[in-house]
Write an enzyme that holds these catalytic residues in place. Structure first.
Site, mmCIF file in Angstrom:
data_model
loop_
_atom_site.group_PDB
_atom_site.id
_atom_site.type_symbol
_atom_site.label_atom_id
_atom_site.label_comp_id
_atom_site.label_asym_id
_atom_site.label_seq_id
_atom_site.Cartn_x
_atom_site.Cartn_y
_atom_site.Cartn_z
ATOM 1 N N GLY A 1 0.819 -1.209 0.000
ATOM 2 C CA GLY A 1 0.000 0.000 0.000
ATOM 3 C C GLY A 1 0.850 1.255 0.000
ATOM 4 O O GLY A 1 0.558 2.227 -0.715
ATOM 5 N N TYR A 2 1.897 1.253 0.803
ATOM 6 C CA TYR A 2 2.800 2.402 0.890
ATOM 7 C C TYR A 2 3.475 2.656 -0.461
ATOM 8 O O TYR A 2 3.530 3.792 -0.940
ATOM 9 C CB TYR A 2 3.850 2.141 1.978
ATOM 10 C CG TYR A 2 4.761 3.294 2.266
ATOM 11 C CD1 TYR A 2 4.397 4.273 3.183
ATOM 12 C CD2 TYR A 2 6.000 3.409 1.639
ATOM 13 C CE1 TYR A 2 5.250 5.346 3.460
ATOM 14 C CE2 TYR A 2 6.849 4.469 1.902
ATOM 15 C CZ TYR A 2 6.461 5.436 2.821
ATOM 16 O OH TYR A 2 7.312 6.484 3.082
#
Length: 256
Positions: free
Chosen positions: A160-161
């Site tokens: 996600g990052y």
């Protein structure tokens, strides 16, 4: 105007998100050292008596602090409305709010993904759009996003990052393409491996920590203060012809 005078931010007002600690606080202090008044915000920032307020005012600048969890869309819009009412002119936006979830991709839950994307990408677009439209109306403004080495690379166990930071790099370019000719500079800083609370687990990893350190040409991890020169430059008139750039501050990591 002499070249050094172009770095003077006296009379400017800078909104810095994610500014309670770490990179955001350091960039806010750097902007104040260059003369800017500061508006700080984070999910846990004290609205009065914060360390940020003390350090900014000690530099002779004004500091207004707000508390807002940018993962809450309604709270974010309320915060934006409050700042616009209390500070009609925001010259500089440093969009730095961030979070991270470390979990192998096959185990990375919807909830983890959604929270990281909301904080690290969606909130950045919203706050840039809402303050950017005012900058466009005035014909002047500086926007700086905090990107990442994972704007260029994939990383491990932080899908996600990585996705969000890749999006930040593209958002920087997209906004710059539309706004560069209208007096608004949009750029980003991509910090390398910095010693912050986000990276404590990675620094202490017995395998990856030493491997990362060995790969950094400068010989060690960066400090939050290493962001100050870059952010002051990008927010100053010295960078008036710099648009759509993602500037690494990484000890040479991307040069390897």
């Amino acid at each position: 105007m002499g070249i050094l005078d172009q770095f003077n931010l006296k009379g400017r007002t800078a909104l810095v998100t994610g500014s309670k600690r770490g990179l955001g606080k350091s960039m806010a202090i750097g902007l104040a050292a260059a003369g800017a008044n500061v508006i700080g915000v984070s999910a846990t920032l004290e609205e009065t008596g914060s360390e940020l307020e003390k350090e900014v005012t000690a530099l002779g600048c004004r500091c207004a602090c707000y508390r807002c969890d940018v993962s809450d869309r309604n709270a974010l819009y309320d915060f934006i409305a409050r700042v616009k009412a209390e500070h009609p002119i925001v010259d500089i936006l440093v969009s730095n709010a961030g979070t991270i979830e470390r979990r192998p991709s096959a185990e990375h839950s919807d909830e983890q993904w959604d929270r990281v994307i909301e904080v690290n990408l969606n909130s950045h677009f919203i706050i840039a759009r809402e303050f950017g439209k005012d900058m466009l109306a005035r014909g002047y403004g500086k926007i700086v996003f905090t990107a990442s080495l994972l704007s260029f690379q994939g990383g491990f166990t932080v899908p996600g990052y990585a996705a969000a930071k890749g999006g930040i790099a593209q958002l920087t370019k997209a906004l710059a393409n539309e706004w560069a000719g209208k007096g608004v500079n949009v750029n980003a800083i991509a910090p390398g491996y910095m010693a912050t609370e986000f990276t404590t687990a990675l620094m202490n990893d017995p395998v990856r920590g030493p491997a990362i350190t060995a790969r950094i040409p400068a010989g060690g991890w960066g400090k939050p203060e290493d962001m100050q020169g870059a952010v002051v430059f990008l927010c100053s008139d010295a960078a008036s012809y710099v648009h759509g750039t993602v500037l690494p501050v990484d000890g040479g990591w991307m040069g390897r």
